[in-house]
Design a protein around this motif. Sequence first.
Motif, PDB file in Angstrom:
ATOM      1  N   UNK A 219     -34.382  21.986   5.329  1.00 28.67           N
ATOM      2  CA  UNK A 219     -33.480  22.401   4.262  1.00 28.67           C
ATOM      3  C   UNK A 219     -33.504  21.324   3.185  1.00 28.67           C
ATOM      4  N   UNK A 220     -33.955  21.688   2.001  1.00 30.25           N
ATOM      5  CA  UNK A 220     -34.082  20.730   0.900  1.00 30.25           C
ATOM      6  C   UNK A 220     -33.792  21.471  -0.398  1.00 30.25           C
ATOM      7  N   UNK A 221     -32.579  21.354  -0.894  1.00 31.37           N
ATOM      8  CA  UNK A 221     -32.150  22.151  -2.040  1.00 31.37           C
ATOM      9  C   UNK A 221     -33.100  22.038  -3.225  1.00 31.37           C
ATOM     10  N   UNK A 222     -33.594  20.821  -3.503  1.00 30.00           N
ATOM     11  CA  UNK A 222     -34.486  20.615  -4.644  1.00 30.00           C
ATOM     12  C   UNK A 222     -35.955  20.632  -4.244  1.00 30.00           C
ATOM     13  N   UNK A 223     -36.236  20.871  -2.957  1.00 34.14           N
ATOM     14  CA  UNK A 223     -37.591  20.841  -2.393  1.00 34.14           C
ATOM     15  C   UNK A 223     -38.183  19.437  -2.418  1.00 34.14           C
ATOM     16  N   UNK A 224     -37.318  18.421  -2.386  1.00 36.32           N
ATOM     17  CA  UNK A 224     -37.776  17.044  -2.526  1.00 36.32           C
ATOM     18  C   UNK A 224     -38.234  16.389  -1.250  1.00 36.32           C
ATOM     19  N   UNK A 225     -39.153  17.003  -0.533  1.00 36.17           N
ATOM     20  CA  UNK A 225     -39.721  16.383   0.669  1.00 36.17           C
ATOM     21  C   UNK A 225     -40.653  15.255   0.234  1.00 36.17           C
ATOM     22  N   UNK A 226     -40.503  14.044   0.783  1.00 35.22           N
ATOM     23  CA  UNK A 226     -41.357  12.928   0.361  1.00 35.22           C
ATOM     24  C   UNK A 226     -42.841  13.236   0.521  1.00 35.22           C
TER      25      UNK A 226
ATOM     26  N   UNK B 274     -49.944  21.324   0.041  1.00 35.94           N
ATOM     27  CA  UNK B 274     -50.046  20.629   1.321  1.00 35.94           C
ATOM     28  C   UNK B 274     -49.986  21.585   2.508  1.00 35.94           C
ATOM     29  N   UNK B 275     -49.901  22.884   2.259  1.00 39.90           N
ATOM     30  CA  UNK B 275     -49.928  23.860   3.338  1.00 39.90           C
ATOM     31  C   UNK B 275     -48.578  24.340   3.802  1.00 39.90           C
ATOM     32  N   UNK B 276     -47.499  23.909   3.147  1.00 35.20           N
ATOM     33  CA  UNK B 276     -46.158  24.334   3.545  1.00 35.20           C
ATOM     34  C   UNK B 276     -45.802  25.663   2.898  1.00 35.20           C
ATOM     35  N   UNK B 277     -44.995  26.433   3.600  1.00 36.85           N
ATOM     36  CA  UNK B 277     -44.421  27.641   3.012  1.00 36.85           C
ATOM     37  C   UNK B 277     -43.108  27.250   2.337  1.00 36.85           C
ATOM     38  N   UNK B 278     -42.830  27.842   1.194  1.00 43.11           N
ATOM     39  CA  UNK B 278     -41.611  27.539   0.441  1.00 43.11           C
ATOM     40  C   UNK B 278     -40.792  28.810   0.292  1.00 43.11           C
ATOM     41  N   UNK B 279     -39.529  28.722   0.630  1.00 42.37           N
ATOM     42  CA  UNK B 279     -38.584  29.827   0.482  1.00 42.37           C
ATOM     43  C   UNK B 279     -37.440  29.343  -0.398  1.00 42.37           C
ATOM     44  N   UNK B 280     -37.081  30.126  -1.387  1.00 44.43           N
ATOM     45  CA  UNK B 280     -35.932  29.798  -2.232  1.00 44.43           C
ATOM     46  C   UNK B 280     -34.877  30.877  -2.026  1.00 44.43           C
ATOM     47  N   UNK B 281     -33.682  30.459  -1.620  1.00 47.61           N
ATOM     48  CA  UNK B 281     -32.580  31.375  -1.339  1.00 47.61           C
ATOM     49  C   UNK B 281     -31.407  31.028  -2.258  1.00 47.61           C
ATOM     50  N   UNK B 282     -30.397  31.865  -2.332  1.00 46.83           N
ATOM     51  CA  UNK B 282     -29.238  31.542  -3.160  1.00 46.83           C
ATOM     52  C   UNK B 282     -28.585  30.228  -2.735  1.00 46.83           C
ATOM     53  N   UNK B 283     -27.954  29.570  -3.692  1.00 44.92           N
ATOM     54  CA  UNK B 283     -27.197  28.353  -3.400  1.00 44.92           C
ATOM     55  C   UNK B 283     -25.781  28.729  -2.982  1.00 44.92           C
TER      56      UNK B 283
ATOM     57  N   UNK C 279     -52.149  19.957  15.813  1.00 49.05           N
ATOM     58  CA  UNK C 279     -51.291  20.284  14.680  1.00 49.05           C
ATOM     59  C   UNK C 279     -49.988  20.896  15.155  1.00 49.05           C
ATOM     60  N   UNK C 280     -48.928  20.659  14.396  1.00 52.46           N
ATOM     61  CA  UNK C 280     -47.652  21.278  14.692  1.00 52.46           C
ATOM     62  C   UNK C 280     -47.605  22.684  14.139  1.00 52.46           C
ATOM     63  N   UNK C 281     -46.458  23.338  14.318  1.00 50.87           N
ATOM     64  CA  UNK C 281     -46.279  24.665  13.776  1.00 50.87           C
ATOM     65  C   UNK C 281     -46.168  24.637  12.261  1.00 50.87           C
ATOM     66  N   UNK C 282     -46.155  25.806  11.674  1.00 49.91           N
ATOM     67  CA  UNK C 282     -46.065  25.919  10.221  1.00 49.91           C
ATOM     68  C   UNK C 282     -44.827  25.212   9.696  1.00 49.91           C
ATOM     69  N   UNK C 283     -44.967  24.518   8.580  1.00 50.82           N
ATOM     70  CA  UNK C 283     -43.845  23.864   7.918  1.00 50.82           C
ATOM     71  C   UNK C 283     -43.270  24.820   6.879  1.00 50.82           C
ATOM     72  N   UNK C 284     -41.965  25.036   6.938  1.00 51.55           N
ATOM     73  CA  UNK C 284     -41.266  25.889   5.985  1.00 51.55           C
ATOM     74  C   UNK C 284     -40.162  25.058   5.333  1.00 51.55           C
ATOM     75  N   UNK C 285     -40.190  24.971   4.017  1.00 50.28           N
ATOM     76  CA  UNK C 285     -39.171  24.230   3.277  1.00 50.28           C
ATOM     77  C   UNK C 285     -38.319  25.235   2.514  1.00 50.28           C
TER      78      UNK C 285
ATOM     79  N   UNK D 248     -44.958  23.519  -6.043  1.00 49.17           N
ATOM     80  CA  UNK D 248     -46.418  23.548  -6.117  1.00 49.17           C
ATOM     81  C   UNK D 248     -47.025  22.464  -5.223  1.00 49.17           C
ATOM     82  N   UNK D 249     -46.423  21.286  -5.210  1.00 53.00           N
ATOM     83  CA  UNK D 249     -46.939  20.197  -4.383  1.00 53.00           C
ATOM     84  C   UNK D 249     -46.861  20.548  -2.902  1.00 53.00           C
ATOM     85  N   UNK D 250     -45.746  21.149  -2.469  1.00 44.92           N
ATOM     86  CA  UNK D 250     -45.595  21.522  -1.061  1.00 44.92           C
ATOM     87  C   UNK D 250     -46.593  22.597  -0.670  1.00 44.92           C
ATOM     88  N   UNK D 251     -46.773  23.572  -1.538  1.00 46.99           N
ATOM     89  CA  UNK D 251     -47.722  24.651  -1.235  1.00 46.99           C
ATOM     90  C   UNK D 251     -49.143  24.117  -1.142  1.00 46.99           C
TER      91      UNK D 251
END
Length: 256
Positions: A77-84, A150-159, A126-132, A145-148
């Motif tokens: 869970x990363x509201x701004x998608x700010x995974x290092x 790197x192979x991560x799935x990105x989901x944006x939901x309401x705040x 490898x681990x399972x799929x990463x979803x942010x 774009x950076x997460x995608x």
Amino acid sequence: MSLPRPLVTLHFAQTLDGRIAAPNERVELSTPAGIEHAHRARADHDAVLVGIRTVVIDDPLLTVRACEGPQPMRVVLASTLGVPEGARLLRWTSTASTASTTSTTSTASTTATTANGTGTARAQPAGGRVVVIGAAGRALDGARARLEERGAAVIVVPADDRGRVSLPHALAELHARGVRRLLVEGGAAVLTSFLRARLADRAEVEIAPRLLGDTAIPAVGALGEAPLASAIDLREPAVELLGGNLLLRGDVAYPD
């Protein structure tokens, strides 16, 4: 109408005085038996979820390594998608086929995109799929774009009303992707949010015989305005030894 969601189990380690970490510093509380149990719990669930602070401070892999078993989906869970950029879970990802889907909930549109990985897996499985999961209005396009890439799935939901990821919508999106059993490992803000929203069904707490004092971070924050009226119980608790630690588990029971 409530949204569909998986069964949610909270799993974390704490001290006798209910602390999980020092400020901005990782504290190892689990015994080897506790680590094995935690990895077995991961293997028994479809996905494991943490908040962004856990990724920043602990830098976990969220994989199954201490026992045999399937690798769960890894959710942040990363509201701004700010995974290092250097997060370990982004380095040890499975390659996923490219896909793009759009789904609409009753209150807002949500979008998920999966991109090919960049060959980052090395000797370790490898681990399972990463979803942010980010929050609408706060999720940054560049971070997405950076997460995608790197192979991560990105989901944006309401705040939610605090600008954070709406947990009911996040759980509905995971349910739609086949997650029926979700393991939530922290951190404190995430554990508290699940409890306040009454979205946790079970809890497993490894308790270390240590005291860190009130300058350390509590496992759970305020659950409501009136502490007694908002108290949460564990129904039919069971206790077992994990090396020198105790494991307390049970069903979460909310006040009427």
